[in-house]
Design an enzyme around this catalytic site. Structure first.
Site, PDB file in Angstrom:
ATOM      1  N   LYS A  11       0.814  -1.215   0.000  1.00  0.00           N
ATOM      2  CA  LYS A  11       0.000   0.000   0.000  1.00  0.00           C
ATOM      3  C   LYS A  11       0.856   1.277   0.000  1.00  0.00           C
ATOM      4  CE  LYS A  11      -3.923  -2.240   2.273  1.00  0.00           C
ATOM      5  NZ  LYS A  11      -4.828  -2.171   3.449  1.00  0.00           N
ATOM      6  N   PHE A  59     -15.996   3.190   6.357  1.00  0.00           N
ATOM      7  CA  PHE A  59     -14.603   3.529   6.062  1.00  0.00           C
ATOM      8  C   PHE A  59     -14.285   3.570   4.567  1.00  0.00           C
ATOM      9  CE2 PHE A  59     -14.754  -1.099   6.743  1.00  0.00           C
ATOM     10  CZ  PHE A  59     -14.192  -1.560   5.555  1.00  0.00           C
ATOM     11  N   ARG A  87      -1.359 -14.779   4.330  1.00  0.00           N
ATOM     12  CA  ARG A  87      -2.192 -14.182   5.380  1.00  0.00           C
ATOM     13  C   ARG A  87      -1.453 -14.216   6.722  1.00  0.00           C
ATOM     14  NH1 ARG A  87      -6.278 -11.207   3.973  1.00  0.00           N
ATOM     15  NH2 ARG A  87      -7.244 -11.596   5.974  1.00  0.00           N
ATOM     16  N   THR A  93      -5.155  -7.387  10.640  1.00  0.00           N
ATOM     17  CA  THR A  93      -5.399  -6.058  10.073  1.00  0.00           C
ATOM     18  C   THR A  93      -4.937  -4.959  11.017  1.00  0.00           C
ATOM     19  OG1 THR A  93      -7.286  -6.925   8.858  1.00  0.00           O
ATOM     20  CG2 THR A  93      -7.183  -4.542   9.121  1.00  0.00           C
ATOM     21  N   ARG A 104       2.841  -6.612   9.168  1.00  0.00           N
ATOM     22  CA  ARG A 104       2.101  -5.513   9.800  1.00  0.00           C
ATOM     23  C   ARG A 104       2.658  -5.143  11.168  1.00  0.00           C
ATOM     24  NH1 ARG A 104      -3.716  -7.477   7.534  1.00  0.00           N
ATOM     25  NH2 ARG A 104      -3.695  -6.238   5.618  1.00  0.00           N
ATOM     26  N   ASN A 114      -1.857   0.109   7.081  1.00  0.00           N
ATOM     27  CA  ASN A 114      -1.377  -1.207   7.513  1.00  0.00           C
ATOM     28  C   ASN A 114      -0.496  -1.912   6.484  1.00  0.00           C
ATOM     29  OD1 ASN A 114      -3.288  -2.152   5.700  1.00  0.00           O
ATOM     30  ND2 ASN A 114      -4.587  -3.102   7.242  1.00  0.00           N
ATOM     31  N   HIS A 117      -2.047  -5.626   1.599  1.00  0.00           N
ATOM     32  CA  HIS A 117      -3.338  -6.296   1.406  1.00  0.00           C
ATOM     33  C   HIS A 117      -3.038  -7.679   0.872  1.00  0.00           C
ATOM     34  CE1 HIS A 117      -7.343  -7.232  -0.225  1.00  0.00           C
ATOM     35  NE2 HIS A 117      -6.673  -7.697  -1.264  1.00  0.00           N
TER      36      HIS A 117
END
Length: 142
Positions: A11, A59, A87, A93, A104, A114, A117
């Site tokens: 991100k 959000f 994952r 998250t 993270r 964070n 994705h």
């Protein structure tokens, strides 16, 4: 074990902080091969389409604003049990609850920022990969 593909986004917060290489190293150390990758700057339409399942959530607008705030890296990862493995590598998250050593816990600034994705199922992986990549752009690495 089954070899599968999953989709990943690094991100804007992580791209801005020059964490692409460090995160790619995590992928490879976890046995995940990068079989497609590109940097893109999402516009609002592309971000809204990608996150359409969240459109009714409070959000949503902030998410679209964040995801269009700078370039992102999108990639396809391949490996044994790739979806589950990635994952786990990402962590929860909320980085405050993420296990030590996850992407993270080590790099995320907050729940909003964070860093990464990842697809949560084979169905979402297939949909998300197809959203950003053509079959010709995916290069299997045997």
């Amino acid at each position: 074990m089954t070899i599968e593909k999953t989709f990943s986004i690094i991100k804007p917060d992580a791209v801005k902080r020059n964490l692409i290489g460090a995160i790619y190293q995590r992928f490879e150390n976890a046995g995940l091969k990068i079989v497609a990758s590109k940097m893109v700057h999402l516009d609002a339409t592309k971000a809204q389409g990608f996150y359409a399942e969240h459109e009714e959530k409070p959000f949503f607008n902030e998410l679209v604003e964040f995801m269009t705030s700078g370039p992102v890296m999108v990639q396809v990862l391949e490996g044994e049990d790739a979806i589950h493995r990635y994952r786990e590598l990402m962590g929860t998250t909320n980085p405050e609850n993420a296990a030590c050593g996850t992407i993270r816990s080590d790099f995320a600034l907050s729940m909003r920022y964070n860093s990464v994705h990842g697809s949560d199922s084979p169905e979402s992986a297939a949909r998300e990969i197809a959203y950003f990549f053509t079959e010709d752009e995916i290069c299997p690495r045997d």
